[in-house]
Design an enzyme around this catalytic site. Structure first.
Site: not given
Ligand code: 15L
Length: 263
Positions: A105-106, A132, A136
């Site tokens: 994830s970003n 979160y 990651k």
């Molecule tokens: C993610 O990693 C999340 O799972 C999602 O819920 C969004 O928050 C997304 O990034 C985002 O940054 O738009």
């Protein structure tokens, strides 16, 4: 494919099948009614449940999408992202499965201030914005360890905003289209010998904040651009806050919570 019943899995499964791959679904919920996709129901934080899938199926690769997509307590985030990743990698070592593609994830770099110019690259330090994001980052660390120890090719795709269409000004920068998601995962599955690698999973957005070059080096050629939708995106007061750090809303005080739940 773990998390095969989730939002990304439901798009990736037909996308990969259309491209000639075979897919085995693994999720905590049963497979879609009427589907003949091979399917295993279980929790990939449970090493025994994972081992049972590897015992039953000949696998070439794991695409690990399972995991809670939002903020949780630190222990829950560690279970959801790190324990699942480790359980899968252990089974891969035992069964000599050599390719791991991860829905990173970003938010692993979400606390990085949005650059005034230039892009956030994979050389920027991990800078999570939430537990979160910590999960990651730590999952990527486990992947790196197993790549070094056992020679597993492990690619983390730090996904931006996976949506059918961008929904906000931030997502004009962070959007990953459905089609590009399939192209990205296929590149991560088929790139020759990537070793441990990280890429940013966004479309070819005119307003991109993240460097697409690491993905392109693995053969990911995004074809969509969120700018196509820009005239339909209304600005909101939250846009300024969401644009200050690349993690957008996850950086706000709403997420300043204790790491541990107390009863
Ligand atoms: C993610 O990693 C999340 O799972 C999602 O819920 C969004 O928050 C997304 O990034 C985002 O940054 O738009």
């Amino acid at each position: 494919m773990t998390g095969a019943a989730g939002a990304i899995g439901r798009v990736l499964t037909p996308g990969l099948l259309e491209r000639g791959h075979e897919v085995v679904g693994f999720d905590r919920v049963p497979g879609p009614a009427g589907s003949d996709l091979p399917w295993h129901t279980g929790d990939c934080a449970d090493a025994d449940a994972v081992a049972a899938v590897f015992d039953a199926e000949p696998l070439d690769a794991v695409v690990h999408l399972a995991g809670h997509p939002d903020e949780q307590s630190l222990p829950d985030s560690i279970t959801s992202h790190v324990v699942t990743t480790a359980a899968l990698l252990d089974a891969m070592v035992e069964h000599e499965v050599g390719r791991f593609v991860y829905a990173g994830s970003n938010h692993a770099v979400g606390r990085t201030p949005r650059p005034a110019d230039g892009l956030v690259t994979i050389d920027h330090r991990p800078r999570p914005d939430t537990f979160y994001g910590v999960g990651k980052v730590a999952a990527e660390a486990v992947m790196s360890l197993y790549a070094d120890r056992y020679g597993i090719d492990a690619v983390s795709c730090r996904i931006g905003s996976f949506q059918p269409e961008p929904q906000s000004v931030r997502q004009l920068s962070t959007w990953l289209s459905h089609g590009d998601c399939v192209r990205m995962v296929e590149a991560a599955l088929t790139a020759p010998a990537p070793g441990y690698a990280v890429l940013y999973g966004i479309s070819d957005n005119t307003r991109a904040w993240w460097d697409l070059e690491p993905g392109r080096e693995l053969g990911y050629e995004p074809q969509d651009d969120a700018e196509t939708f820009s005239s339909g995106i209304a600005s909101r007061p939250a846009d300024e806050v969401e644009g200050a750090f690349v993690g957008g809303p996850f950086v706000t005080e709403e997420f300043f919570r204790p790491a541990l739940d107390r009863s």
